[in-house]
Design an enzyme around this catalytic site. Structure first.
Site, PDB file in Angstrom:
ATOM      1  N   GLY A 157       0.834  -1.189   0.000  1.00 52.42           N
ATOM      2  CA  GLY A 157       0.000   0.000   0.000  1.00 52.42           C
ATOM      3  C   GLY A 157       0.868   1.238   0.000  1.00 52.42           C
ATOM      4  O   GLY A 157       0.682   2.149  -0.800  1.00 52.42           O
ATOM      5  N   MET A 214       4.917   2.861   1.933  1.00 50.36           N
ATOM      6  CA  MET A 214       6.110   2.527   2.695  1.00 50.36           C
ATOM      7  C   MET A 214       6.643   3.748   3.425  1.00 50.36           C
ATOM      8  O   MET A 214       6.793   4.824   2.844  1.00 50.36           O
ATOM      9  CB  MET A 214       7.159   1.957   1.719  1.00 50.36           C
ATOM     10  N   HIS A 262      -1.176   6.172   8.761  1.00 48.37           N
ATOM     11  CA  HIS A 262      -0.397   4.992   9.150  1.00 48.37           C
ATOM     12  C   HIS A 262       1.100   5.200   8.873  1.00 48.37           C
ATOM     13  O   HIS A 262       1.927   5.017   9.756  1.00 48.37           O
ATOM     14  CB  HIS A 262      -0.927   3.776   8.383  1.00 48.37           C
ATOM     15  N   GLU A 263       1.411   5.575   7.639  1.00 54.66           N
ATOM     16  CA  GLU A 263       2.831   5.716   7.287  1.00 54.66           C
ATOM     17  C   GLU A 263       3.467   6.860   8.071  1.00 54.66           C
ATOM     18  O   GLU A 263       4.607   6.759   8.516  1.00 54.66           O
ATOM     19  CB  GLU A 263       3.002   5.941   5.780  1.00 54.66           C
ATOM     20  N   GLU A 305       3.963  -2.823  13.261  1.00 56.44           N
ATOM     21  CA  GLU A 305       2.719  -2.832  12.474  1.00 56.44           C
ATOM     22  C   GLU A 305       1.470  -2.892  13.355  1.00 56.44           C
ATOM     23  O   GLU A 305       0.518  -2.145  13.130  1.00 56.44           O
ATOM     24  CB  GLU A 305       2.734  -3.954  11.441  1.00 56.44           C
TER      25      GLU A 305
HETATM   26 ZN    ZN Z   1       2.956  -0.217   8.409  1.00 53.74          ZN
END
Ligand code: ZN
Length: 908
Positions: A269, A271, A305-306, A328
């Site tokens: 998705g 990085m 998230h990133e 994660e």
């Molecule tokens: Zn992640």
């Protein structure tokens, strides 16, 4: 067949790296044919390493794709007897205690189809180094516990690659004729998996953010020119993320610049490379006419998230890849919290749990079941799983529930402070939680080591005389590969007790049970039970009447809860439970209960010597429950504060995948038939209400990605999909009109999807026309064309496999782009249960052929789309044999990758 046995790597065999790399100085000279990478590493023996007697050797990781040009130690070129290259290892013999290692290699990124390391996506060069991609760029100690300061100079042709990016701050640049170069310096130590490089002809949108300590940070999002009008939502999401992390976790951004680059060919998705995030276009681009609401929400979540990884992942990283859930699981929880803060908390929770049940529960019940901290792997890329991510997030969420919000924050503060700049383990995370709060999480640690989805059986007993209510909980966990017997888990079980009027009762509980009372903002009361034994009873006192218990509020533990609720209990909870999640859950359970009975009737009729027609009448209580949900939404009129997103969630029946997950032997056809029958019943009985909702929820002429607008569109489009269930002319006309007048992709896609999925004559007539119009309109928008492929691939009607095969010959289809591949083949195998599991085995044969073809191009993606074939254990003997036959066919393929080999061999 593979030559030799691939190596199985064990967590227990971890040893510290033999050497450390203080600085990494890279010069990457990009050309169309050969790219050279010169690396200068300042290395020394690791004092913490277990010294193997007499060994002064250094072993570096590389790939078969590196062509080594020279190797120098302290400026001196090594002769061939001072080193050896065997496969993917470079061994240097008798190196000094500390020294400078200089290597030069040639690579061909333009031929790299694995999309790991440095590769070409369209016209740009970019990298993906997690987990072990950096070794395909240069010789290195490519492991997360080797941290180094990077300085990177990128050279390329000025005209084709005007933008040259890497991690950190750009400190110098220059030109030489047609070429130019830029030097980037990252002041933070980082492992090689966080390295990134981009060279391309890119446009950029720029903004800025002032951090809580008053530092200005430059924000840039890059994309190819034709996509630059779609980065606005990503930028807003980024700024919201930065602000939220300061407020919720006290975490501030640390560099002067933060960059995101959108890339079309990307395995994952996105990085979190330090300061230079690389994103799959599908996770950062959004424009109302090309992107659905779900797409908008995905962008917000993934950007968050990133970004959050900058602390949970980058500043504090993983010691080894077995600890992947450290970064994660925690970061998924953080992005879930962020999405909840930006939108509706309950709707977010419902979606998180639906994802967990659809993706992770089957994994936990299948041949690849593993704890969130696995004990071994052959190919680490196979462990970027729903277990490590989604269940990992649930585990950290449970710690938060056990500790409470404030204590959890004390724990995360200690974790970040104590381990800043280090590569650590999940154990270090749990220790920080314990040390900050003087709590013992010894038993809780089993969530890190035991796989499988626990089952909690609950029973309640009311004693009118003593005015007590006793809730007895019993837990068990099915055996998983390598783990026959499980020890009891420590679970937080959040409970409330409803009176006959539907109000929460005041709770008091006896015994030495630790029970934290929670009062929500609206004053309702719950307790969190610390459930730690195989079987345990909790006694509530002063209970004036027999209550209806609301158990596992907010889905407080990732388990399957069994309680002998009646259908009337479900209806009661659906309309009265103060916990939004459990209100939704009650509706789901009622539907499951009804559908399961219909499935059983279908199977019984089929099992008769002469097949009989089954009684698949729909329990009218389910219809009345749906009617009252619709009535509430109608009564709310156009009130903007009414939560339509929640109503939309309540109207969605449990997915076929989840229904399958609940069966011992999956009967795909009966599941589909029963579920469709319920949908038709709802559509027929509630047509007037659905029509009213459809009209009431009509929107204006501007698009807004706000929670309330998304909820409005969701509800309207669900009403449309039910209306189309009858396939009548009026409904088809509605779809057509919506398709033609829609101002956003959510509405466009909902209209065309409803038509594509319908077998009614009126729909069949217009189907190909709509699909063609759609294609022609969006031909140049890759992400919309992905959607076009998917809506055809997931159609449950007969003949879809032929359509999918035809679509593979479409000029827009390619196996080389992961998004495109997933949009057709992945979607068919993963989401089209009836067609993929066709009893003639054609779906299995098709998927196996594609996996064999894709494995030669991109093993990571081949391994990812393999999942549905590995779950043969859940099907009837005929399908089992067909699936295993195809798995064996894959296994017999020459030069199979480790990725596919591991999953296929473990699943057989
Ligand atoms: Zn992640």
């Amino acid at each position: 067949m593979k030559e030799g046995q691939p190596q199985n790597i064990q967590r227990s065999e971890y040893t510290a790296p033999s050497h450390l790399i203080e600085t990494t100085d890279l010069v990457v000279d990009i050309n169309e044919d050969i790219t050279t990478v010169k690396s200068v590493l300042k290395m020394s023996k690791n004092p913490a390493a277990e010294s193997k007697a007499g060994s002064q050797d250094l072993v570096l990781d590389g790939g078969q794709d590196l062509e080594t040009i020279s190797i120098k130690v302290d400026g001196r070129e090594l002769s061939s007897n001072e080193y050896s290259i065997e496969g993917e290892k470079l061994s240097l013999f008798d190196v000094p205690e500390s020294f400078q290692l200089e290597t030069s290699v040639a690579i061909k990124p333009q031929e790299n189809t694995t999309l790991e390391g440095l590769y070409k996506s369209g016209g740009m060069f970019c990298t993906q180094c997690e987990a072990e991609g950096f070794r395909h760029i240069t010789w290195y100690l490519d492991r997360p516990d080797v941290l180094s300061k990077f300085r990177t100079t990128v050279h390329a042709n000025k005209k084709d690659y005007p933008i040259l990016l890497s991690n950190g701050n750009d400190i110098e640049r220059g030109e030489e004729g047609e070429r130019h170069w830029v030097t980037w310096e990252d002041p933070f130590n980082k492992p090689a998996y966080l390295f990134a490089l981009v060279a391309g002809d890119l446009e950029c949108v720029e903004d800025q953010f002032t951090t809580m300590s008053g530092r200005d940070v430059k924000l840039q999002i890059f994309s190819e020119a034709h996509n630059i009008d779609k980065v606005g939502h990503g930028m807003t999401s980024l700024k919201n993320s930065m602000k939220w992390d300061e407020e919720a976790y006290g975490r501030e951004y640390d560099l002067d610049i933060f960059m995101i680059v959108a890339v079309e060919s990307f395995n994952m998705g996105a990085m979190e490379n330090k300061g230079l995030n690389i994103f799959n276009t599908s996770c950062v681009l959004a424009r109302p006419d090309t992107t659905t609401d779900a797409g908008y929400q995905r962008v917000e979540a993934v950007v968050g998230h990133e970004y959050f990884h900058n602390w949970s992942g980058n500043r504090v990283t993983c010691r080894d890849w077995f600890q992947l859930s450290l970064k994660e699981g925690f970061t998924v929880l953080r992005d879930q919290q962020f999405s909840a803060a930006m939108g509706s908390e309950t709707v977010c929770r419902v979606n998180d749990v639906a994802t967990l049940r659809a993706a992770q529960f089957p994994e936990d019940a299948g041949p690849m079941a593993h704890p969130i901290r696995p004990d071994s792997y052959i190919e680490i890329n196979n462990f970027y799983t729903a277990t490590v991510y989604e269940k990992g997030a649930e585990v950290v969420r449970m710690i938060r529930t056990i500790l409470g919000e404030n204590k959890f924050r004390l724990g995360t503060d200690l974790y970040f402070d104590r381990h800043d700049g280090q590569a650590v383990t999940t154990e270090d995370f749990v220790c920080a939680m314990e040390d900050a709060n003087e709590i013992n999480l010894e038993q809780f640690r089993r969530w890190y080591s035991q796989a499988g989805t626990p089952v909690v059986d609950a029973l309640g007993e009311y004693d009118a005389e003593a005015r007590t209510y006793t809730l007895t909980l019993a837990q068990s966990c099915p055996a998983t590969p390598g783990q026959k017997n499980k020890q009891p888990f420590h679970m937080p079980i959040t409970v409330g007790l409803l009176s006959s009027t539907g109000d929460d009762q005041a709770l008091s509980i006896t015994g030495d049970v630790i029970a934290n009372k929670i009062r929500s903002a609206s004053g309702e009361e719950s307790v969190v039970l610390n459930f730690t034994q195989d079987k345990e009873s909790f006694v509530f006192t002063d209970v004036p009447e027999a209550p209806v218990p609301s158990i596992l509020r907010g889905f407080s533990a990732p388990v399957k809860l069994e309680y002998p609720y009646t259908r009337d209990d479900f209806m009661f909870l659906m309309s009265h439970d103060s916990d939004g999640f459990n209100r939704w859950e009650a509706g789901q359970r009622l539907a499951i209960n009804v559908i399961q009975e219909m499935i059983a009737n279908l199977q019984q009729a089929k099992a008769q010597p002469v097949e009989q027609s089954a009684d698949i009448a729909v329990d009218q209580r389910l219809i009345s429950a749906f009617a009252s949900v619709l009535d509430q939404a109608i009564a709310a009129g156009k009130d903007p504060s009414f939560d339509r997103a929640m109503v939309a969630e309540m109207l969605i029946l449990p997915s076929e995948s989840y229904l399958a997950e609940l069966m011992d032997v999956v009967d795909v056809d009966a599941i589909h038939q029963a579920r469709e029958r319920v949908r038709l019943e709802i559509a027929t009985r509630l047509r007037p209400q659905l029509m009213t909702i459809y009209e009431l929820c009509e929107g204006g002429y501007t698009y807004e990605a706000t929670g309330s607008e998304i909820g409005r569109r969701d509800l309207r489009n669900i009403a449309l999909s039910y209306l189309m269930q009858q396939g009548d002319d009026e409904s088809v006309a509605l779809c057509r009109k919506q398709f033609e007048t829609a101002i956003c992709m959510s509405d466009t896609a909902a209209a065309i999807r409803a038509v594509v999925n319908s077998s009614a004559d009126a729909a069949v007539i217009v189907k190909s026309d709509l699909l063609e119009t759609f294609y022609n309109r969006w031909e140049n928008e890759a992400l919309v064309i992905d959607l076009w492929f998917t809506m055809q691939a997931v159609c449950p009607l007969p003949g879809t496999l032929d359509t999918v095969k035809d679509l593979m010959a479409h000029p827009a289809f390619t196996l080389n782009n992961p998004n495109r591949l997933r949009s057709l083949i992945g979607a068919f195998a993963g989401q089209n249960n009836v067609n993929f599991h066709s009893v003639d085995g054609s779906g299995y044969e098709f998927l196996a052929s594609q996996i064999i073809a894709v494995d030669a191009i991109n093993p990571q993606i081949a391994a990812r789309i393999l999942g549905p074939l590995t779950r043969w254990g859940n099907y009837d003997t005929k399908r089992q044999a067909l699936m295993k036959e195809q798995l064996n066919r894959i296994l017999a393929t020459e030069n199979l990758s480790n990725n596919v080999f591991e999953i296929v061999s473990k699943s057989l």
